[in-house]
Design a protein around this motif. Structure first.
Motif, PDB file in Angstrom:
ATOM      1  N   SER A 187       0.793  -1.228   0.000  1.00 50.29           N
ATOM      2  CA  SER A 187       0.000   0.000   0.000  1.00 50.29           C
ATOM      3  C   SER A 187       0.831   1.286   0.000  1.00 50.29           C
ATOM      4  O   SER A 187       0.373   2.309  -0.528  1.00 50.29           O
ATOM      5  CB  SER A 187      -0.949   0.004   1.195  1.00 50.29           C
ATOM      6  OG  SER A 187      -0.222  -0.012   2.404  1.00 50.29           O
TER       7      SER A 187
ATOM      8  N   PRO B 277       3.287   2.780  -1.671  1.00 50.82           N
ATOM      9  CA  PRO B 277       3.475   3.634  -2.848  1.00 50.82           C
ATOM     10  C   PRO B 277       2.207   4.331  -3.329  1.00 50.82           C
ATOM     11  O   PRO B 277       2.273   5.246  -4.148  1.00 50.82           O
ATOM     12  CB  PRO B 277       3.969   2.661  -3.936  1.00 50.82           C
ATOM     13  CG  PRO B 277       4.366   1.416  -3.241  1.00 50.82           C
ATOM     14  CD  PRO B 277       3.589   1.377  -1.965  1.00 50.82           C
ATOM     15  N   HIS B 278       1.060   3.932  -2.829  1.00 52.88           N
ATOM     16  CA  HIS B 278      -0.214   4.445  -3.336  1.00 52.88           C
ATOM     17  C   HIS B 278      -0.938   5.372  -2.354  1.00 52.88           C
ATOM     18  O   HIS B 278      -2.076   5.782  -2.630  1.00 52.88           O
ATOM     19  CB  HIS B 278      -1.130   3.274  -3.699  1.00 52.88           C
ATOM     20  CG  HIS B 278      -0.470   2.285  -4.611  1.00 52.88           C
ATOM     21  ND1 HIS B 278      -0.210   2.540  -5.931  1.00 52.88           N
ATOM     22  CD2 HIS B 278       0.034   1.052  -4.349  1.00 52.88           C
ATOM     23  CE1 HIS B 278       0.404   1.498  -6.459  1.00 52.88           C
ATOM     24  NE2 HIS B 278       0.563   0.584  -5.529  1.00 52.88           N
TER      25      HIS B 278
ATOM     26  N   THR C 242      -5.036   4.432   1.136  1.00 53.65           N
ATOM     27  CA  THR C 242      -5.197   3.833  -0.181  1.00 53.65           C
ATOM     28  C   THR C 242      -6.136   2.648  -0.024  1.00 53.65           C
ATOM     29  O   THR C 242      -6.378   2.195   1.098  1.00 53.65           O
ATOM     30  CB  THR C 242      -3.851   3.397  -0.798  1.00 53.65           C
ATOM     31  OG1 THR C 242      -4.056   3.054  -2.167  1.00 53.65           O
ATOM     32  CG2 THR C 242      -3.248   2.217  -0.057  1.00 53.65           C
TER      33      THR C 242
END
Length: 154
Positions: free
Chosen positions: A31, A33-34, A60
């Motif tokens: 999660s 990176p988002h 996210t």
């Protein structure tokens, strides 16, 4: 799993070690990176907006199909079907961030989180890490505080 009832009406349960350390780490890595600033539903307009006074964390979503082991664990714990689950939401709170007192329910049917004209009847969340201080989930009206412990579900 080892389930402890913290409160009745509303029912609040604590499930230590619901997720393993490895499962928590994989969710964090998947999660991270988002993550984006959280949005809230405006009480005045009903629109979805970013309001940094109410909810300052990032989040996210993870589709259920991307984490089948987690989905199975939740279905077994909650005694429900996959179709009754929302999309999973991962939240990150940095030091000083918060989500001011709120409820997880909605007034009447809504279209959100993978549902169409439906409502939320239960919330399950899991702490993905330990924290040195702060980070408690507080049920203000009930006088209950839950300290984050990695893998614990509430």
């Amino acid at each position: 799993p080892d389930v402890t009832k913290l409160y009745s009406d509303p029912d609040i349960y604590l499930v230590p070690n619901f997720l393993s350390s490895d499962q928590c780490d994989r969710i964090i890595n998947k999660s991270s990176p988002h993550l984006m600033p959280c949005l809230v539903k405006s009480e005045s307009s009903g629109d979805v907006v970013m309001d940094d006074k109410i909810r300052t964390s990032t989040n996210t979503n993870i589709p259920r199909k991307e984490v089948p082991t987690l989905t199975k664990k939740i279905i077994d714990l909650m005694n429900c079907s996959e179709e009754q689950l929302e999309m999973y939401q991962v939240l990150k709170y940095d030091r000083g961030q918060e989500f001011k007192p709120h409820t997880d329910g909605f007034e009447g049917p809504v279209t959100a989180c993978g549902f169409f004209q439906s409502g939320r009847i239960a919330t399950l969340f899991c702490y993905l890490n330990d924290v040195e201080e702060g980070g408690k989930t507080v049920f203000n009206k009930l006088g209950i505080e839950v300290t984050p412990t990695q893998g614990t579900a509430v």
